[in-house]
Each structure stands twice: as structure tokens, then as C-alpha cells.
Design an enzyme around this catalytic site. Structure first.
Site, PDB file in Angstrom:
ATOM      1  N   GLU A 189      -4.695   2.180  -7.109  1.00 36.20           N
ATOM      2  CA  GLU A 189      -4.988   3.255  -6.166  1.00 36.20           C
ATOM      3  C   GLU A 189      -4.092   4.447  -6.479  1.00 36.20           C
ATOM      4  OE1 GLU A 189      -6.818   1.411  -2.327  1.00 36.20           O
ATOM      5  OE2 GLU A 189      -4.702   1.759  -2.032  1.00 36.20           O
ATOM      6  N   HIS A 248       0.845  -1.206   0.000  1.00 32.12           N
ATOM      7  CA  HIS A 248       0.000   0.000   0.000  1.00 32.12           C
ATOM      8  C   HIS A 248       0.878   1.253   0.000  1.00 32.12           C
ATOM      9  CE1 HIS A 248      -2.804   3.091   1.313  1.00 32.12           C
ATOM     10  NE2 HIS A 248      -3.734   2.318   0.782  1.00 32.12           N
TER      11      HIS A 248
HETATM   12  O1  LIG Z   1      -6.197   3.276   0.574  1.00 34.31           O
HETATM   13  C1  LIG Z   1      -7.355   2.940   0.450  1.00 34.31           C
HETATM   14  C2  LIG Z   1      -7.761   1.529   0.536  1.00 34.31           C
HETATM   15  O2  LIG Z   1      -6.645   0.750   0.769  1.00 34.31           O
HETATM   16  C3  LIG Z   1      -8.404   3.935   0.232  1.00 34.31           C
HETATM   17  O3  LIG Z   1      -8.652   4.608   1.408  1.00 34.31           O
HETATM   18  P1  LIG Z   1      -9.732   5.779   1.400  1.00 34.31           P
HETATM   19  O4  LIG Z   1     -10.933   5.242   0.661  1.00 34.31           O
HETATM   20  O5  LIG Z   1     -10.013   6.041   2.829  1.00 34.31           O
HETATM   21  O6  LIG Z   1      -9.137   6.919   0.652  1.00 34.31           O
END
Ligand SMILES: O=C(CO)COP(=O)(O)O
Length: 261
Positions: free
Chosen positions: A173, A101
Site C-alpha cells: 500500500e 497499516h
Molecule cells: O488503506 C487501505 C486499505 O487498508 C486503502 O484504503 P482506501 O482504498 O480507502 O484508500
């Protein structure tokens, strides 16, 4: 039946222990009864904090929700104080593990090499790695695809060289959309996720699915339709009503897919 949609949640470090269990009880109730979950067409997973994994597994027993960890170590046993092995996660009944992440890269200086080693260890231990990829700064969809493809190859390359097979989820992401007020625009997400699916899905020894994360919440799935393989949720899954609203959208998505086929 093969799942057609994936909805994952990371609770990060937002909740306390009891709060995690209360959330799990409420979500288990919703998941257990929701029509979207009845025919094995949605894949659901949640990543609580490590000390809450065992009772969370218990809370979701008998539902389709799978439980996993937000991180793991790349060795299976030994003198690695403070770390958690994929072997133990698998032994406990976890099916998934999150790898790489953006917050792990940022606060713990995780490198591409470490992320690749963890991905290899996850597959070696029959865990489905949820590999986080995505650009740091806003850029064009084409640039985002290039960067994310490169990150995915870095993460999966060594495991593939070793001939390790297994499913993997690629969580796209964009780092600038994590913890923001809103997700990236549906058109941008759609273009990148579809581009990634073309480049990364197929030809591998296991199933690959591309999902989107970064301020995802109710309403997004309806906008994206089949342009994404699912969502990776953070803050906007904290309210059980919001989670239920997303499952309602999942049901509409599945019904639309069924109408088309
Ligand atoms: O990093 C995320 C999921 O791993 C996304 O987090 P948020 O939806 O709180 O921005």
C-alpha cells in the site's frame, strides 16, 4: 483448491455498528451466490471494527468470507488495558489480522519493532497476518520495491528466527495512494507487486501472497490481471454493487487463468 486471488476489505472506522451488520448481510448475500466464490479459488476477508467482529462472523457463516481484526496486541494475555490479543481473535474464529497499516504508524506511532512483535504474535496464534508495507512518498518502482522488501523483512524476521511457520499476506500500500482519488497507475502497481513477489514469495515456511491496496476499486483488477495476487480494498468496497463488480472481475481473472493452464 489453492486460492489464486485474494480480495480483502478493511472497513477502518467508517461504519457504525448497524451499518457494519447491514453491509455484512448484503455482502454475504452476494458472496454466497457469486460464481467467483464457488470453487475455492478466491480468498476473501474483511476487517470490521472490533466490537462488530462477532456479529460479522455470524453474518458470513457458511460463506467463504473470513473475518479478522484491523489490529492486535503482541502479548497473548495480561495487564494491557484497551488491547486485544491474537489468542482471543483466534478463539472467536478469526482467521486473519491486519498488522502495521500506515494509519497505525502515523496516528499511533507504531514502530517496525512493534509491527514485528505483532506479526510474531499473529503467527503464534494461527492467524494469517496481513502485513502492510509501502513507501511514504512517491518514488520509482525500484525504490518502492527496496523499501517494501525492507519493511517485510523487518516484520517477518523475528517470527522466522523463532521458526514460526504460517501463511502471510503482504499488502503493498503506497502511503500516498491511500485515501486518494485514484490508485497508483496499473503499470507502477504491476511492476512493484511483481518485484515484491519475486523477492518475498518462495523459500518461506508458509504461503506468501502480495496484494495491492490504496484507492483500489472496480476496474483495477481488470487492468492488473495476474500482476497482483489480489486487492486490499477500503472506501471503494462500501457500496455492495462495487464489491459485486470486483467479484465479476475476479471471475474473468479466474477464467483467463484457467484458459492459460
Ligand atoms: O488503506 C487501505 C486499505 O487498508 C486503502 O484504503 P482506501 O482504498 O480507502 O484508500
Amino acid at each position: 483448491m489453492k486460492p489464486q486471488l485474494t480480495l480483502g476489505v478493511s472497513l477502518k472506522m467508517y461504519f457504525g455498528y448497524q451499518q457494519t451488520l447491514e453491509w455484512s448481510r448484503q455482502i454475504a448475500e452476494i458472496v454466497g451466490h457469486h460464481p467467483a466464490t464457488q470453487q475455492g479459488q478466491v480468498e476473501l476477508f474483511v476487517f470490521p471494527s472490533l466490537p462488530a467482529i462477532a456479529p460479522t462472523l455470524e453474518a458470513f457463516r457458511g460463506t467463504v468470507m473470513k473475518v479478522g481484526a484491523q489490529n492486535m496486541f503482541w502479548e497473548d494475555a495480561g495487564a494491557y488495558t484497551g488491547e486485544v490479543s491474537g489468542a482471543m481473535l483466534h478463539e472467536m474464529g478469526c482467521g486473519y489480522v491486519e498488522i502495521g497499516h500506515a494509519e497505525r504508524r502515523r496516528y499511533f506511532a507504531e514502530t517496525d519493532k512493534q509491527i514485528a512483535d505483532k506479526t510474531t504474535a499473529a503467527l503464534r496464534n494461527q492467524l494469517i497476518p496481513v502485513i502492510c508495507i509501502g513507501e511514504a512518498e512517491r518514488c520509482s518502482a525500484a525504490q518502492a520495491i527496496e523499501q517494501a522488501v525492507e519493511q517485510a523483512h523487518q516484520a517477518l524476521g523475528p517470527a522466522e528466527k523463532q521458526g514460526l511457520s504460517g501463511d502471510a499476506i503482504l499488502a503493498y500500500e503506497p502511503q500516498w495512494a491511500i485515501g486518494a482519488k485514484e490508485p497508483a497507475s496499473a503499470d507502477f502497481i504491476g511492476e512493484v507487486c511483481q518485484g515484491l513477489a519475486q523477492r518475498l514469495v518462495g523459500g518461506a515456511s508458509g504461503e506468501r501472497r502480495v496484494i495491492y491496496g490504496g484507492s483500489a476499486g472496480p476496474g483495477l483488477l481488470s487492468q492488473l490481471g495476474s500482476r497482483t495476487g489480489g486487492l486490499f480494498l477500503g472506501r471503494f468496497s462500501h457500496q455492495p454493487a462495487a464489491y459485486k463488480a470486483i467479484l465479476d472481475e475476479a471471475l474473468i481473472f479466474l477464467n483467463n487463468q484457467a484458459d492459460r493452464s
